[in-house]
Scaffold this active site. Structure first.
Site, PDB file in Angstrom:
ATOM      1  N   SER A 683       8.415   7.617  11.630  1.00 41.34           N
ATOM      2  CA  SER A 683       8.764   8.081  10.284  1.00 41.34           C
ATOM      3  C   SER A 683       8.876   9.597  10.160  1.00 41.34           C
ATOM      4  O   SER A 683       9.275  10.102   9.111  1.00 41.34           O
ATOM      5  CB  SER A 683       7.737   7.561   9.269  1.00 41.34           C
ATOM      6  N   LYS A 726       1.880   7.181   1.177  1.00 41.25           N
ATOM      7  CA  LYS A 726       2.490   8.502   1.364  1.00 41.25           C
ATOM      8  C   LYS A 726       2.762   9.190   0.029  1.00 41.25           C
ATOM      9  O   LYS A 726       2.545  10.402  -0.117  1.00 41.25           O
ATOM     10  CB  LYS A 726       3.780   8.359   2.171  1.00 41.25           C
TER      11      LYS A 726
END
EC number: 3.4.21.53
Length: 795
Positions: A683, A726
């Site tokens: 990511s 996140k």
């Protein structure tokens, strides 16, 4: 006998008998209409029709209550008894078919005699006569109650007339009314003999079966008597030897407990077999101790005992909300399961209890949620810790051949709870390991598979045990270490880290009141929301609330000590400024992102088992020979992402104004700070690409925007995981703009509304969109230019 065609005669209904032709029978007549019919026959030519009732319970039968075929009979004798009953002797002459009934004070009908038809196959009839006579002889020998005198037996043996033989045998046999009526209604002689023979052979088979059963019962009784005799002898011998009475009493008590326990039949048989072995052993021998222990386990494990469940979802919802804040998805799944159980209660519906796997960081309430589920359903709770378990026998137990063998943790847990329907929490299932002693994860496959766990076999018990009524819950911090076949058996529910708002609510309404009560300061101590918020941000760094609870406990204990040393009046309020006096210097500084644009740095977002975090990625380009150096304890996947980002930039060099030949003329160094922490995953792809582009062009990167997304060689941005965590990390760090892959848009519904309203989300599909958003114009060039192009220096 004169030629009967159509006759109008009285009808005598028969309750419990069928009179067949060629027989003489006594009939007791008590009903008024029946007496009138007999008296009418006696006053005329003594002829009447004998017809059987379809239902013997009908007292006043109508024509429709009688069979259509009966017997034409002659009244030979009638005698009136003192109670008014007529005792009538009748001789049945032939079959008769009743055609219509005539109005009269008693039953009277028009009927016709049915003469015996000629034989169609005389040879077949002769063979059937012999077989029927032989079968009837065996029938009489084996029948327990039917006894014929010598003349009756001789009449059957001597007759060669097939029609007479069939009727005589049917008359004497103890068959049902329906079966005898069928014989009466069969006009063809050969067919009649076949039916009589079939009924005789059927009964002979039954007699043989009865004999076998009786012999078996007798043998069992003899065996029981023999065992009883030997047992009594053993008691006497043990009594003479001394010390044996207690042992025999123990044996009898064990036998009684086995009979009453309600075990499945195969388990009961195994227990009784083991008891017989124990009975033959010396009471003090080691083998006897092993057998005793085994029988004790069989008797102490629950087989049928169960707690009554609470299936009211409103009660369950209230209990779950009392114990835990948030966790909407988990609570919803439990309520769905209970709703189905409530609607199908009392019905035979094939279904299994769900096997839930709670996955989330430490301290988010996975274990305590299992306890709440048990409390809300009124089930007993048992927790098994699987952390560090590496021996298969811990799950399945040891075989009894080993010294000190015991069942595994599953059966031990069932014995502890004492019911077949507890809630079992298998804690830390992701921390199982294996070695040469076996793989406990493989043993758990049978436990957690609804199609198999109704016959779970522990090595020690060595009998199938039903675990299908157990509500299994497992917990884990990560799914990556759980074997795929085991994970496939479970319904995974992710429990993410708590937001600042949720932590504040949990501390305020759940943990702080508990800690104040534990410290004995109820009504004397309070804490402000600002103080709780500061504890969360500066004294703890976790996704859950375990350390938060620990810090609140410290505050309460410190206040309790202060109160004893110097009591205060009223309520003391702990504010944010007071925390250093209670907890000391803050352990962490708030995770704040840099605000000023930087060259060669980009703000990424990462996800760990403990929640989300900021991930700053730095890149530097220095003159060299094209080497690429990756540091910061990076995993293989993250290194591959860096190479993919670099290849993309080489392919689009002109589009982004990168120096020509940079991949040969410059050494590139990519670093991710906090090198002691391992990092991996795809990511960070777009973050690495942004940092490299900035370092090679000298264009600053906006640090007030965080990003996450996987990169491909074509520059596409692929979806990633941990979106909620996140975004929580970005919000907590004060970042209000975030770049996400477009394919992750649907996952925003999992993010709390109060977080989303503070964030501006940019959804992207291509790396170009990311670079356009983040790269600022380059700063003014230096006064002196180098001999060859010099990229910007990383921050």
């Amino acid at each position: 006998m004169k030629d009967f065609l159509r006759l109008e005669l009285p009808v005598l209904p028969l309750r419990n008998t069928v009179v067949l032709p060629h027989t003489t029978t006594g009939v007791d007549v008590g009903r008024l209409k029946s007496k009138r019919a007999v008296e009418e026959a006696l006053s005329a030519d003594r002829l009447l029709f004998l017809v059987t009732q379809k239902d013997p319970e009908v007292d006043d039968p109508a024509p429709e209550d009688l069979y259509a075929v009966g017997t034409l009979a002659v009244v030979k004798q009638a005698m009136r008894l003192p109670d008014g009953t007529l005792q009538v002797m009748v001789e049945a002459r032939s079959r008769a078919r009743l055609l219509s009934y005539v109005a009269a004070p008693y039953l009277r009908a028009v009927g016709e005699a049915i003469p015996e038809p000629p034989l169609k196959d005389p040879e077949l009839a002769r063979v059937l006569v012999n077989e029927v006579q032989e079968a009837f002889e065996r029938y009489l020998q084996n029948h327990k109650t039917l006894r014929l005198d010598r003349y009756q037996q001789e009449a059957v043996k001597s007759t060669r007339d097939p029609a007479i033989l069939a009727d005589l045998v049917a008359h004497h046999a103890t068959w049902t009314l329906e079966e005898k009526q069928t014989i009466l209604e069969t006009p063809e002689v050969e067919e009649r003999l076949k039916r009589v023979l079939a009924l005789l052979l059927r009964d002979l088979e039954r007699f043989e079966l009865d004999k076998k059963i009786a012999a078996r019962v007798k043998e069992q009784m003899d065996q029981n008597q023999r065992e009883y005799y030997l047992r009594e002898q053993m008691k006497a011998i043990q009594k003479e030897l001394g010390g044996g009475e207690d042992f025999l009493t123990e044996i009898e008590e064990l036998r009684e407990r086995i009979e009453k326990k309600g075990m499945p039949e195969p388990v009961k048989e195994k227990a009784l077999k083991e008891l017989k072995r124990l009975e033959r052993m010396q009471p003090g021998s080691p083998e006897a101790t092993v057998s005793r222990t085994y029988l004790d386990w069989l008797l102490e494990v629950p087989w049928t005992e169960a707690d009554p469940e609470v299936l009211d979802i409103s009660v369950t919802k209230r209990v779950l909300d009392e114990d835990h804040y948030g966790l909407k998805e988990v609570k919803e799944r439990i309520l769905e399961y209970l709703a189905v159980r409530q609607l199908t209660q009392g019905k035979e519906v094939k279904g299994h209890a769900p096997i839930l796997c709670f996955v989330g960081p430490p301290g988010v309430g996975k274990t305590s949620l299992g306890k709440s589920i048990a409390r809300s359903m009124n089930r007993r709770f048992h927790r098994i810790s699987l952390g560090g378990v590496r021996d298969e026998a811990e799950i399945r137990g040891h075989r009894r051949t080993y010294i000190g063998a015991l069942p595994g943790k599953i059966i031990q847990g069932m014995k502890q709870v004492g019911v077949v329907n507890p809630v079992f929490l298998l804690d830390e299932i992701d921390k199982l390991s294996s070695d040469w002693r076996g793989d406990p994860a493989a043993a758990l496959l049978e436990v957690l598979d609804p199609e198999q766990n109704h016959t779970f076999t522990d090595h020690y018990l060595d009998v199938p045990y039903d675990l299908s009524k157990v509500f299994f819950i497992t917990t884990a911090n990560t799914l990556s270490t759980i074997p795929r076949p085991l994970l496939d058996r479970m319904e995974v529910i992710e429990i993410p880290g708590y937001t600042l708002h949720e932590k504040r609510a949990i501390a305020r309404y759940f943990r702080w009141p508990f800690q104040v009560k534990e410290a004995g300061l109820e009504g004397r101590l309070e804490i402000t929301d600002r103080a709780i918020e500061r504890i969360v941000q500066e004294y703890t760094r976790e996704a859950g609330v375990r350390n938060l609870d620990r810090e609140l406990s410290k505050v309460a204990r410190k206040a309790a000590k202060d109160y004893l040393e110097k009591p205060w009046e009223g309520v003391r309020v702990v504010d944010a400024e007071d925390l250093e006096a209670y907890l000391g210097v803050p352990k962490y500084r708030p995770d704040r992102a840099e605000k000023e644009p930087q060259v060669g740095a980009a703000q990424g977002l990462a996800w760990t088992p403990y929640g989300g975090t900021l991930l700053t990625i730095e890149a530097v380009a220095v003159p060299g020979t094209g080497k690429v150096n990756l540091t910061g304890n990076l995993g293989e996947v993250m290194k591959e992402s860096a190479h993919a980002a670099l290849t993309y930039l080489r392919a689009h060099r002109e589009e982004w104004g990168l120096p020509e030949g940079f991949h040969k003329d410059y050494d590139l160094h990519i670093h991710v700070p906090e090198g002691a922490t391992p990092k991996d995953g795809p990511s960070a792809g777009i973050t690495i690409a942004t940092a490299l582009a900035s370092a090679l062009t000298g264009r600053p990167v906006r640090m007030d925007i965080a990003m996450t997304g996987e990169i491909t060689l074509r520059g596409r941005v692929l979806p990633i995981g941990g979106v909620k965590e996140k975004l929580l990390a970005a919000h907590q760090a004060g970042i209000h703009r975030v770049i996400l892959p477009k394919e992750n848009a649907a996952e925003l519904k999992e993010v709390p509304e109060e977080i989303l309203k503070d964030l501006e989300i940019h959804f992207v599909e291509e790396v170009g969109e990311v670079l356009k958003l983040l790269l600022l114009p380059p700063p003014p060039p230096p006064a002196v230019q180098p001999d060859r192009p010099q990229p910007g220096v990383g921050a």
